[in-house]
Design a protein around this motif. Structure first.
Motif, PDB file in Angstrom:
ATOM      1  N   VAL A 630       1.032  -1.096   0.173  1.00  0.00           N
ATOM      2  CA  VAL A 630      -0.037  -0.165   0.014  1.00  0.00           C
ATOM      3  C   VAL A 630       0.828   1.038  -0.118  1.00  0.00           C
ATOM      4  CG1 VAL A 630      -1.808  -1.160   1.145  1.00  0.00           C
ATOM      5  CG2 VAL A 630      -0.122   0.067   2.544  1.00  0.00           C
ATOM      6  N   PHE A 631       0.212   2.455   0.094  1.00  0.00           N
ATOM      7  CA  PHE A 631       0.892   3.666  -0.232  1.00  0.00           C
ATOM      8  C   PHE A 631       2.030   3.533  -1.085  1.00  0.00           C
ATOM      9  CE2 PHE A 631      -0.752   3.338   4.506  1.00  0.00           C
ATOM     10  CZ  PHE A 631      -1.617   4.523   4.228  1.00  0.00           C
ATOM     11  N   ASN A 632       1.695   3.423  -2.495  1.00  0.00           N
ATOM     12  CA  ASN A 632       2.374   3.437  -3.427  1.00  0.00           C
ATOM     13  C   ASN A 632       3.543   2.221  -3.594  1.00  0.00           C
ATOM     14  OD1 ASN A 632       1.318   5.550  -4.871  1.00  0.00           O
ATOM     15  ND2 ASN A 632       2.286   6.957  -3.931  1.00  0.00           N
ATOM     16  N   GLU A 633       3.148   1.158  -2.684  1.00  0.00           N
ATOM     17  CA  GLU A 633       3.922   0.209  -2.363  1.00  0.00           C
ATOM     18  C   GLU A 633       5.092   0.355  -1.623  1.00  0.00           C
ATOM     19  OE1 GLU A 633       4.592  -2.420  -5.938  1.00  0.00           O
ATOM     20  OE2 GLU A 633       2.868  -1.818  -6.810  1.00  0.00           O
ATOM     21  N   ASP A 634       4.983   1.503  -0.873  1.00  0.00           N
ATOM     22  CA  ASP A 634       6.068   1.657   0.055  1.00  0.00           C
ATOM     23  C   ASP A 634       6.177   0.729   1.435  1.00  0.00           C
ATOM     24  OD1 ASP A 634       7.887   3.163  -1.477  1.00  0.00           O
ATOM     25  OD2 ASP A 634       6.922   5.071  -1.013  1.00  0.00           O
ATOM     26  N   VAL A 635       4.764   0.442   1.750  1.00  0.00           N
ATOM     27  CA  VAL A 635       4.452  -0.170   2.989  1.00  0.00           C
ATOM     28  C   VAL A 635       3.951  -1.622   2.593  1.00  0.00           C
ATOM     29  CG1 VAL A 635       3.109   0.058   5.047  1.00  0.00           C
ATOM     30  CG2 VAL A 635       4.105   1.869   4.197  1.00  0.00           C
ATOM     31  N   THR A 636       4.347  -2.515   3.389  1.00  0.00           N
ATOM     32  CA  THR A 636       3.856  -3.830   3.334  1.00  0.00           C
ATOM     33  C   THR A 636       3.188  -4.255   4.483  1.00  0.00           C
ATOM     34  OG1 THR A 636       5.843  -4.563   1.854  1.00  0.00           O
ATOM     35  CG2 THR A 636       4.287  -6.175   2.798  1.00  0.00           C
ATOM     36  N   LEU A 637       1.851  -4.696   4.237  1.00  0.00           N
ATOM     37  CA  LEU A 637       0.839  -5.027   5.223  1.00  0.00           C
ATOM     38  C   LEU A 637       0.851  -6.859   5.255  1.00  0.00           C
ATOM     39  CD1 LEU A 637      -1.896  -2.669   4.935  1.00  0.00           C
ATOM     40  CD2 LEU A 637       0.103  -2.400   6.633  1.00  0.00           C
ATOM     41  N   ARG A 638       0.894  -7.393   6.196  1.00  0.00           N
ATOM     42  CA  ARG A 638       0.413  -8.958   6.416  1.00  0.00           C
ATOM     43  C   ARG A 638      -0.233  -9.081   7.592  1.00  0.00           C
ATOM     44  NH1 ARG A 638       6.166  -8.089   6.044  1.00  0.00           N
ATOM     45  NH2 ARG A 638       7.072  -8.678   4.198  1.00  0.00           N
ATOM     46  N   GLU A 697       0.843  -7.601  10.838  1.00  0.00           N
ATOM     47  CA  GLU A 697       2.366  -6.832  10.773  1.00  0.00           C
ATOM     48  C   GLU A 697       2.604  -5.617   9.675  1.00  0.00           C
ATOM     49  OE1 GLU A 697       6.037  -9.238  11.595  1.00  0.00           O
ATOM     50  OE2 GLU A 697       6.022  -9.440   9.317  1.00  0.00           O
ATOM     51  N   ALA A 698       3.134  -4.725   9.876  1.00  0.00           N
ATOM     52  CA  ALA A 698       3.417  -3.907   8.792  1.00  0.00           C
ATOM     53  C   ALA A 698       4.760  -3.650   8.704  1.00  0.00           C
ATOM     54  CB  ALA A 698       2.859  -2.473   8.965  1.00  0.00           C
ATOM     55  N   ASP A 699       5.730  -3.577   7.462  1.00  0.00           N
ATOM     56  CA  ASP A 699       7.032  -2.951   7.436  1.00  0.00           C
ATOM     57  C   ASP A 699       7.076  -1.739   6.639  1.00  0.00           C
ATOM     58  OD1 ASP A 699       8.181  -3.685   4.797  1.00  0.00           O
ATOM     59  OD2 ASP A 699       7.500  -5.802   5.483  1.00  0.00           O
ATOM     60  N   PHE A 700       7.706  -0.784   6.914  1.00  0.00           N
ATOM     61  CA  PHE A 700       7.716   0.416   6.195  1.00  0.00           C
ATOM     62  C   PHE A 700       9.240   1.068   6.292  1.00  0.00           C
ATOM     63  CE2 PHE A 700       5.874   0.558  10.011  1.00  0.00           C
ATOM     64  CZ  PHE A 700       6.791   1.276  11.103  1.00  0.00           C
ATOM     65  N   GLY A 713       9.154  -1.793  11.533  1.00  0.00           N
ATOM     66  CA  GLY A 713       7.875  -2.508  11.541  1.00  0.00           C
ATOM     67  C   GLY A 713       7.061  -2.529  12.770  1.00  0.00           C
ATOM     68  N   LEU A 714       5.912  -2.928  12.736  1.00  0.00           N
ATOM     69  CA  LEU A 714       5.155  -2.956  13.936  1.00  0.00           C
ATOM     70  C   LEU A 714       4.264  -4.320  13.646  1.00  0.00           C
ATOM     71  CD1 LEU A 714       3.317   0.825  13.736  1.00  0.00           C
ATOM     72  CD2 LEU A 714       5.071  -0.326  15.375  1.00  0.00           C
ATOM     73  N   PHE A 715       4.001  -4.829  14.812  1.00  0.00           N
ATOM     74  CA  PHE A 715       3.213  -5.909  14.829  1.00  0.00           C
ATOM     75  C   PHE A 715       2.442  -6.112  16.300  1.00  0.00           C
ATOM     76  CE2 PHE A 715       7.218  -7.263  16.989  1.00  0.00           C
ATOM     77  CZ  PHE A 715       6.629  -7.855  18.204  1.00  0.00           C
ATOM     78  N   TRP A 716       1.252  -7.163  15.881  1.00  0.00           N
ATOM     79  CA  TRP A 716       0.214  -7.237  16.983  1.00  0.00           C
ATOM     80  C   TRP A 716      -0.247  -8.664  16.842  1.00  0.00           C
ATOM     81  CZ3 TRP A 716      -5.456  -6.933  16.902  1.00  0.00           C
ATOM     82  CH2 TRP A 716      -6.202  -7.337  17.983  1.00  0.00           C
ATOM     83  N   ASP A 717      -0.103  -9.523  17.922  1.00  0.00           N
ATOM     84  CA  ASP A 717      -0.541 -10.834  17.937  1.00  0.00           C
ATOM     85  C   ASP A 717      -1.567 -11.050  18.919  1.00  0.00           C
ATOM     86  OD1 ASP A 717       1.622 -11.196  16.067  1.00  0.00           O
ATOM     87  OD2 ASP A 717       3.123 -12.289  17.494  1.00  0.00           O
ATOM     88  N   ILE A 718      -2.434 -11.985  18.779  1.00  0.00           N
ATOM     89  CA  ILE A 718      -3.394 -12.290  19.657  1.00  0.00           C
ATOM     90  C   ILE A 718      -3.665 -13.718  19.428  1.00  0.00           C
ATOM     91  CG2 ILE A 718      -5.258 -11.327  18.255  1.00  0.00           C
ATOM     92  CD1 ILE A 718      -6.836 -10.588  20.872  1.00  0.00           C
ATOM     93  N   GLY A 719      -4.324 -14.575  20.573  1.00  0.00           N
ATOM     94  CA  GLY A 719      -4.500 -15.781  20.268  1.00  0.00           C
ATOM     95  C   GLY A 719      -4.747 -16.590  21.890  1.00  0.00           C
ATOM     96  N   SER A 720      -4.848 -17.818  21.672  1.00  0.00           N
ATOM     97  CA  SER A 720      -4.986 -18.529  22.861  1.00  0.00           C
ATOM     98  C   SER A 720      -4.768 -19.984  22.466  1.00  0.00           C
ATOM     99  CB  SER A 720      -6.515 -18.454  23.374  1.00  0.00           C
ATOM    100  OG  SER A 720      -6.698 -19.214  24.536  1.00  0.00           O
ATOM    101  N   VAL A 721      -4.639 -20.932  23.293  1.00  0.00           N
ATOM    102  CA  VAL A 721      -4.407 -22.496  23.292  1.00  0.00           C
ATOM    103  C   VAL A 721      -5.216 -22.805  24.451  1.00  0.00           C
ATOM    104  CG1 VAL A 721      -2.186 -22.092  24.387  1.00  0.00           C
ATOM    105  CG2 VAL A 721      -2.840 -24.256  23.016  1.00  0.00           C
TER     106      VAL A 721
END
Length: 787
Positions: A630-638, A697-700, A713-721
């Protein structure tokens, strides 16, 4: 006619015994071609024809007189004109064997007086440090004990200079010199001034409005010089690479709908500090086009047009790219083959609508010429077997010739990664209705040795050694092995893949592993091992289906006396083997899909098995992964969603069969999250039968010069087992275990660095949602490199 040269300079040079420049010899040879005595010229002007009864060759030492006479091409008693006499002179001089040639008519005798070029005694190189003598000797064509040729020496000097230019030393100069020796021999010396590497200090673009310089730099093969310029070779100015870069830019824009994009020019200027070049690409982007109407028509009678319409997946409104168009064409031509229609061609007719910036695509079904493939010739594959290259083509000898299929086969050959260069062309066959597919390849190294390192605040420093060969024994097979060592574990793995089992489009794989843990962060150790044969085959575009059989062995041991009764029970079970059969479905457009700005990966797998103690189980796992620029392909979102469930009957699952969330969510230490026995001192993490986790996740870019290779980069994880088969029992029969659904979450920042050692990542994490007994891990990094 008499042509004379003056040999004083050469004679003097020989007497002095000093080095004589090639330019002197070239001047002497040129004087032999141009200086004509007045007497001979007058004779030619008066006489229009000659007739010689004999030919007298003088001055030759190595070249036989009859050979020289044959170069002249004058027969005894033959009447010749002045022009023919001049042709005779040119024939002798053109042989390249003589410094000077004189033709002297003396009555009925033609005197041919020659001075031979010397023989090369030795060839030497001076001033070279970057390229050794052995490599330079392979570049040149001049050889010892052969006749010295000034023209060849100059050509050799040019080839040496070109080799330096390919290495980025565009200022390199090479001067051939000769040192006269006795017996008409010379030493040939190439004096080399290598100059400094012409690095690219800055890569810039003019005319780009839709994409930043930073984004376009990532497209190019050429890179800017950075902090570690000593270790980087792609930051040098190589002219041949610039042409490839231009094509990469055109492909990049065309795949994003900019069909009019042009690279108007490139310029390389020395910067004001004279340290390197400023390389500028002048581009004209044009307008971005989208898909308008999509239709299918036929010029062939009796074709089921509706079937072909259903095969077309291109849809209106999306950004134009040639990739999905080519995919549609391939799909429809394969459909025609299944219908028994030969020589069917599908051509896209594009109607351009400049008013609304759309392209109408009409797939036209027509019948092509009746041309067959006579044979497929493969050359240059010194290691790779012919069949590995041949199976990349859907067509074989005797099939109808389809240019698109041949181009697609060429692309698949290049995608193998086995060759430095691949050229595929169709040439005329033995008849007008036959063609020969000529394939020329140049082998490339396919093996690699990798070294990796990792660090975690709890696991400490870890190392990894790996070996891989993508073209084992030239059969196109993949073979890899790796060994990983940390403070608490040792892991060995082995993988083998045959991509064309029994000559079919079916991949056979065999994998094996062994892992032992001696954990500092848990009060038990484990041994695990197993192997898995598998088969996978394509279902449709971008999707594959797999079948596998798995054998596993595992045991839990050295359980601490203060640990949970569940772990104590599992230790008492000893080592157990299990067998299972399963299937997998894959759909992947992340890297090679129709949209270059992103894609999706879907994976679903299920296994049905039993353990030797009589317990049976079903394991189900699913993964969805998406990426978008996104943003003219300067930022990658996952984004990634993953979940799994293992259900046992006739027995309980063991710790080595349950899920651990610590390797699914960042910010927590290994074995730091999950169902826990709170009734014992150790508060052991026991794992769960179910898990679900989401990762974002995002890297820029973070503003640093791109040549540093550092991004943020920034990341956020959420989950449970959660869930255990047995949460009650124990010595008292009343010791509950907390196996409820408790969400855990963590966020953090990352630093990505393309270091000389390989891609490095640093994660700084902070748990946001956690239980009181969870153990956090706030920092980790990984780095790996491959040779």
């Amino acid at each position: 006619m008499k042509k004379r040269t003056t040999g004083g300079s050469t004679l003097n040079a020989r007497k002095r015994g000093k080095r004589s420049g090639l330019t002197q010899v070239s001047a002497l040879a040129l004087s032999g071609l141009l200086l004509v005595s007045n007497g001979a010229l007058d004779g030619l002007a008066e006489a229009q024809s000659y007739q010689f009864s004999s030919i007298d060759v003088q001055g030759n030492q190595r070249v036989d007189a009859s050979t020289i006479a044959s170069y002249a091409g004058i027969g005894r008693g033959e009447t010749i004109s002045a022009a023919q006499l001049n042709d005779a002179y040119q024939g002798i001089a053109g042989s390249g064997l003589f410094q000077s040639v004189e033709l002297i008519p003396r009555g009925n005798t033609l005197v041919i007086q020659v001075e031979e070029f010397p023989t090369i005694n030795v060839i030497a190189f001076e001033g070279n440090r970057r390229i050794n003598d052995e490599n330079l000797d392979e570049i040149i064509d001049s050889r010892s004990r052969r006749v010295y040729s000034p023209a060849q020496a100059e050509a050799d000097a040019a080839m040496i200079a070109e080799a330096y230019r390919q290495g980025g030393r565009v200022a390199a100069t090479v001067s051939p010199k000769i040192i006269p020796r006795s017996d008409n021999r010379v030493d040939l010396v190439f004096e080399i001034q290598e100059g400094r590497v012409s690095e690219i200090e800055r890569l810039s673009f003019v005319g780009n409005r839709n994409f930043s310089d930073r984004r376009l730099r990532r497209v190019l093969e050429t890179k800017q010089a950075g902090l570690f310029r000593t270790f980087v070779t792609r930051d040098t100015l190589v002219e041949d690479r610039l042409e490839f870069d231009k094509q990469l830019l055109r492909d990049f824009y065309n795949n994003r709908g900019f069909i009019d994009m042009q690279v108007l020019s490139t310029s390389a200027e020395i910067d004001r500090n004279r340290r390197g070049f400023i390389l500028t690409f002048n581009v004209a982007e044009g307008q971005q086009f989208r898909i308008g109407n999509v239709s299918v028509s036929s010029e062939v009678a009796g074709v089921d047009i509706d079937a072909f319409r259903r095969a077309a997946r291109l849809r209106s409104g999306r950004t134009y790219s040639p990739v999905p168009v080519d995919t549609d064409i391939a799909r429809m031509e394969k459909l025609a083959t299944r219908m028994g229609l030969d020589f069917i061609r599908v051509e896209p007719r594009v109607t351009r609508n400049d008013r609304d910036l759309t392209l109408d695509i009409e797939y036209v079904i027509s019948r092509g010429p009746r041309i067959f493939i006579e044979r497929i010739d493969i050359e240059g594959n010194t290691t790779t077997l012919d069949r590995v290259v041949r199976r990349q083509f859907d067509s074989v000898e005797g099939d109808p010739f389809n240019p698109r299929e041949i181009r697609a086969g060429a692309d698949r050959i290049r995608a193998l990664g086995f060759f430095r260069d691949t050229e595929v062309e169709a040439i005329a066959g033995s008849r007008s209705d036959l063609v020969v597919v000529d394939v020329n390849v140049e082998e490339a190294p396919t093996g690699s040795l990798g070294f990796g390192a990792s660090y975690g605040t709890n696991t400490g420093l870890g190392f990894n050694l790996s070996f891989s060969e993508r073209n084992f024994l030239g059969r196109g097979q993949a073979l890899s092995a790796s060994l990983g060592l940390t403070n608490s574990s040792q892991v060995f793995s082995f993988n083998f893949v045959e991509p064309a089992f029994l000559g079919r489009d079916v991949a056979f794989g065999l994998s094996a592993f062994y892992r032992t843990t001696e954990q500092d962060y848990a009060y038990y150790n484990t041994d695990l091992g197993g192997f898995e044969p598998s088969f996978t085959f394509p279902l449709a575009d971008y999707s594959r289906f797999g079948l596998r059989f798995t054998y596993d062995y595992g045991k839990v041991y050295d359980v601490n006396e203060d640990s949970s009764y569940i772990l104590v029970t599992e230790e008492e079970m000893g080592g157990l083997s299990s067998f299972s059969a399963g299937y997998s479905f894959f759909y992947d457009t992340l890297n090679d899909g129709p949209d270059p700005r992103g894609g999706i990966l879907l994976r679903f797998r299920q296994d049905f098995g039993g353990r030797e103690d009589g317990a049976s189980f079903v394991r189900t796992e699913a993964l969805v992964r998406a990426k978008r620029l996104v943003f003219n392909e300067d930022v990658t979102l996952r984004a990634e969603l993953e979940g799994g469930a293992v259900m046992f009957s006739g027995g309980n699952s063991r710790i080595i069969e349950r899920y651990q969330l610590s390797n699914k969510i960042r910010g927590f230490e290994p074995n730091g999250v999950g169902p826990r026995d709170l009734n014992v001192e150790n508060e052991d993490v026991l794992g769960g039968n179910y898990f679900a986790v989401a990762r974002f996740e995002a890297d820029f870019p973070i503003g640093l010069p791109e040549e540093y290779g550092i991004k943020g980069g920034l990341f956020w994880d959420i989950g449970s087992v959660w869930d255990l088969n047995d949460i009650n029992g124990g010595p008292t029969g009343n010791d509950p275990v907390d196996d409820g659904f408790h969400l855990r979450s963590a966020a953090g920042v990352s630093v990505f660095w393309e270091s000389p050692l390989g891609p490095l990542r640093l994660n700084f994490s902070q748990p946001l949602i956690m239980e009181d007994y969870d153990q956090e891990q706030n920092f980790e990094f990984t780095v790996a490199t491959t040779f």
